[in-house]
Scaffold this active site. Structure first.
Site, mmCIF file in Angstrom:
data_model
loop_
_atom_site.group_PDB
_atom_site.id
_atom_site.type_symbol
_atom_site.label_atom_id
_atom_site.label_comp_id
_atom_site.label_asym_id
_atom_site.label_seq_id
_atom_site.Cartn_x
_atom_site.Cartn_y
_atom_site.Cartn_z
ATOM 1 N N ASP A 64 0.856 -1.192 0.000
ATOM 2 C CA ASP A 64 0.000 0.000 0.000
ATOM 3 C C ASP A 64 0.886 1.235 0.000
ATOM 4 O O ASP A 64 2.097 1.136 0.212
ATOM 5 C CB ASP A 64 -1.011 -0.020 1.153
ATOM 6 C CG ASP A 64 -0.383 0.157 2.519
ATOM 7 O OD1 ASP A 64 0.820 -0.148 2.683
ATOM 8 O OD2 ASP A 64 -1.095 0.568 3.452
ATOM 9 N N TYR A 66 2.947 4.733 0.712
ATOM 10 C CA TYR A 66 3.579 5.343 1.884
ATOM 11 C C TYR A 66 2.547 6.216 2.592
ATOM 12 O O TYR A 66 1.718 6.870 1.951
ATOM 13 C CB TYR A 66 4.769 6.203 1.462
ATOM 14 C CG TYR A 66 5.899 5.445 0.819
ATOM 15 C CD1 TYR A 66 6.580 4.434 1.495
ATOM 16 C CD2 TYR A 66 6.322 5.763 -0.478
ATOM 17 C CE1 TYR A 66 7.633 3.760 0.902
ATOM 18 C CE2 TYR A 66 7.379 5.094 -1.077
ATOM 19 C CZ TYR A 66 8.031 4.087 -0.384
ATOM 20 O OH TYR A 66 9.073 3.426 -0.972
ATOM 21 N N PHE A 77 6.565 2.124 -4.268
ATOM 22 C CA PHE A 77 7.948 2.323 -3.827
ATOM 23 C C PHE A 77 8.512 3.697 -4.175
ATOM 24 O O PHE A 77 9.606 4.042 -3.732
ATOM 25 C CB PHE A 77 8.887 1.235 -4.384
ATOM 26 C CG PHE A 77 8.617 -0.135 -3.831
ATOM 27 C CD1 PHE A 77 8.965 -0.458 -2.527
ATOM 28 C CD2 PHE A 77 7.995 -1.097 -4.605
ATOM 29 C CE1 PHE A 77 8.707 -1.719 -2.006
ATOM 30 C CE2 PHE A 77 7.730 -2.361 -4.099
ATOM 31 C CZ PHE A 77 8.086 -2.681 -2.802
ATOM 32 N N HIS A 187 11.080 -9.222 0.615
ATOM 33 C CA HIS A 187 10.777 -7.797 0.462
ATOM 34 C C HIS A 187 12.039 -6.974 0.716
ATOM 35 O O HIS A 187 12.902 -7.373 1.506
ATOM 36 C CB HIS A 187 9.689 -7.407 1.467
ATOM 37 C CG HIS A 187 9.053 -6.087 1.210
ATOM 38 N ND1 HIS A 187 9.603 -4.900 1.650
ATOM 39 C CD2 HIS A 187 7.912 -5.763 0.558
ATOM 40 C CE1 HIS A 187 8.812 -3.895 1.283
ATOM 41 N NE2 HIS A 187 7.789 -4.388 0.614
#
Length: 222
Positions: A64, A66, A77, A187
């Site tokens: 989701d 920031y 990202f 991740h």
């Protein structure tokens, strides 16, 4: 009426007409009125606006947006120019340096150039309340973005799906592995990057696959 261009209006028309999407819209109307929500509503669908569906070469899945001020702008990202780089993005840049030798940017985390290169930077949840990670994960976005993944898998050929972390990797079953390359790893978060993200070489593997299928490799230099 949403106008995205790049073939997305036609591709996503059934989703935008679906009762489940209309419920998401009603939820978002209330949220934007009563809370601070990221990204700005005008940036919400930037991942589609910057990357026409016929030009998708790779898909990077985030979770989701920031949730701190000034960061999210509709590309997973990515942060706007001039915003301090989040830890996960710093680790992505470290892996690029290790993988293909591109120096790590220190002052620019805006990945719009990647989007224009054909990288669909898609979060599986497209909105979030300020200071509240995953606060919109139950509003219906998961259905919507699952359908987007299936549409890309069906409509595109020989794309690379880059799945980092448990949430993204859970989407592998939506992708036709005979038509596309699926790259999975840990991740890039500092909590997990040393458990399989570093050294996974997703950027060189993506370009090798694209070149092998007659496509122009992606220029990952920002």
């Amino acid at each position: 009426m949403i106008a995205l261009g790049g073939g997305w209006d036609e591709a996503l028309a059934p989703l935008f007409a679906d009762e489940r999407y209309l419920k998401i819209r009603e939820f978002l109307k209330r949220e934007y009125l009563t809370h601070i929500v990221y990204p700005d509503m005008y940036d919400l669908y930037n991942c589609f606006r910057y990357t026409p569906i016929a030009q998708v070469k790779a898909v990077i899945l985030g979770q989701d947006p920031y949730h701190e001020p000034g960061q999210a702008h509709g590309l997973c990202f990515s942060v706007k120019a001039g915003v301090e780089l989040p830890p996960s993005l710093k680790n992505i840049f470290k892996e690029i340096k290790s993988d293909i030798g591109i120096d790590e940017p220190t002052d620019c985390g805006d990945l719009t150039k990647w989007a224009k290169e054909g990288v669909l930077l898609l979060n599986t949840t497209l909105t979030v309340r300020e200071h509240a990670a995953n606060s919109h994960s139950g509003c219906g976005w998961q259905w919507f973005t699952d359908e987007v993944i299936k549409i890309v898998s069906k409509e595109c050929q020989n794309a690379v799906f880059i799945l980092w972390g448990r949430n993204a990797r859970s989407k592998a079953g939506l992708i036709d592995g005979k038509r596309h390359l699926i790259i999975e790893s840990a991740h890039p978060s500092p909590l997990s990057a040393h458990n399989g993200f570093f050294g996974s070489k997703p950027f060189s593997r993506t370009n090798e696959y694209l070149a092998a299928h007659g496509k122009q490799p992606i220029d990952w230099q920002l």
